[in-house]
Scaffold this motif. Structure first.
Motif, short mmCIF file in Angstrom:
data_model
loop_
_atom_site.label_atom_id
_atom_site.label_comp_id
_atom_site.label_asym_id
_atom_site.label_seq_id
_atom_site.Cartn_x
_atom_site.Cartn_y
_atom_site.Cartn_z
N GLY A 177 -13.96 40.94 85.85
CA GLY A 177 -14.25 41.42 84.51
C GLY A 177 -14.41 39.68 83.44
N GLU A 191 -16.25 40.66 80.44
CA GLU A 191 -15.40 41.38 79.46
C GLU A 191 -13.90 41.05 78.65
OE1 GLU A 191 -16.65 42.24 82.25
OE2 GLU A 191 -17.92 43.91 82.22
N ARG A 251 -19.72 42.49 76.57
CA ARG A 251 -20.05 43.91 77.66
C ARG A 251 -21.26 43.75 78.49
NH1 ARG A 251 -21.41 49.71 76.37
NH2 ARG A 251 -20.84 49.75 78.85
#
Length: 344
Positions: free
Chosen positions: A93, A96, A101
């Protein structure tokens, strides 16, 4: 036990190591501001026929993806990628984490298409409440993809045209770029690649270097402040000349493509044996990663002699198994694996 589970289990190619040893006691400036990095930049720009590009040497793939995306996007902007793309699956991630996004799109062959991007952009651009969405601004692809497939020249050209029409940057992750450039079915020249994206990077870690990736920025809009953003992202190596020495050696006498081409041919040799023995594949890969369907018993048998990668559990109880060759894969071990596959 011999490893076919990854393409970065070894150190680096002997010619690269020799160059590192030969220059070990030299004193140079740090942070990539040294003669070896300058020489490597020149060789890369000549190889990819992009004399006006900016070339930066960073440490690893995840850091490189993070740095490029941070440099390209404003806080409210997002990046398209496939569902199995590296930024969507294997980077914890990271994108993010810094506030951007990842917009995952479905794909059967690991690739995005021009039609997909046009449709997704139209969906965003015609939505009267689009200010409530994360704004798409970049398309992220890999060459080759996470599942070993490759974009053709026509596919890449069409995709870049669609991105340009929508005002989206196209970013090519080249962590395994050498294995694509050296593949028999490849029809994209280095110059073609540079002419059909805004930024790409040349993978070193998985392609014969000890470590390191080279970012090539084609679009002038992405060039300002890149080094400062790279520093902020922890991607700048203080002993930057270690990267310049390696990439300079890799792009001397076409070493980079030659050593990766051999790895791809070895993977295709293993693939042909699997096909001859009746095995099915999850995807059609013409590069150094092969994703074959095996029973648990077959996987267990091969695993007594070889480290393979269990890529996924399939609904029918079988496994998706990745067999991965590298620039350093041993010929005798390839023959041994082929013999064991035939015994299965």
């Amino acid at each position: 036990m011999y490893r076919f589970n990854s393409d970065y289990t070894e150190g680096c190619h002997p010619q690269i190591l020799e160059k590192l040893i030969a220059t070990n006691m030299e004193q140079t400036d740090g942070y990539g501001l040294d003669p070896y990095c300058d020489e490597a930049r020149t060789k890369i720009k000549e190889y990819f026929a992009c004399p006006h590009a900016d070339v930066h040497f960073l440490v690893g793939g995840t850091q490189t993806n993070l740095t490029v995306i941070c440099a390209a996007l404003r806080p409210h902007q997002a990046v398209f990628g496939t569902v199995p793309s590296h930024i969507n699956t294997h980077e914890a991630g990271a994108i993010e984490h810094v506030g951007h996004r990842v917009l995952p799109l479905p794909s059967n062959d690991g690739k995005l298409t021009a039609a997909q991007i046009k449709a997704e952009w139209k969906k965003y651009d015609t939505d009267p409440s689009r200010e409530h969405w994360a704004q798409p601004k970049m398309v992220y692809i890999s060459q080759p993809t996470e599942i070993g497939s490759m974009y053709s020249k026509q596919e890449l050209t069409d995709l870049y045209a669609a991105c340009h029409e929508a005002g989206l940057y196209l970013f090519i992750d080249g962590a395994r770029l050498g294995y694509a450039l050296g593949a028999p079915d490849n029809d994209i020249t280095p110059a073609d690649l540079a002419a059909n994206c805004d930024v790409f990077y040349i993978g070193g870690t998985k392609c014969g270097l000890l470590f390191g990736e080279a970012v090539v920025i084609l679009n002038d809009a992405l060039k300002p402040d890149f080094r400062t953003i790279a520093k902020q992202c922890g991607s700048i190596l203080a002993k930057g000349r270690l990267l310049g020495v390696q990439f300079g050696a890799a792009f001397t006498d076409n070493l980079y493509t030659k050593i990766c081409a051999k790895a791809t041919l070895q993977a295709l040799k293993i693939r042909q044996t699997l096909l001859d023995c009746g095995f099915k594949f999850v995807t059609d890969s013409p590069t150094n990663q092969q994703f074959v369907i095996m029973t648990p018993a077959q996987f267990a048998k091969l695993s007594t002699e070889f480290a393979l990668s269990l890529n996924a559990y399939l609904p029918d109880g079988n496994y998706s198994v990745r067999i991965c060759t590298s620039w350093a894969t041993d010929d005798a071990q390839v023959d041994k694996l082929i013999a064991m596959i035939k015994e299965l």
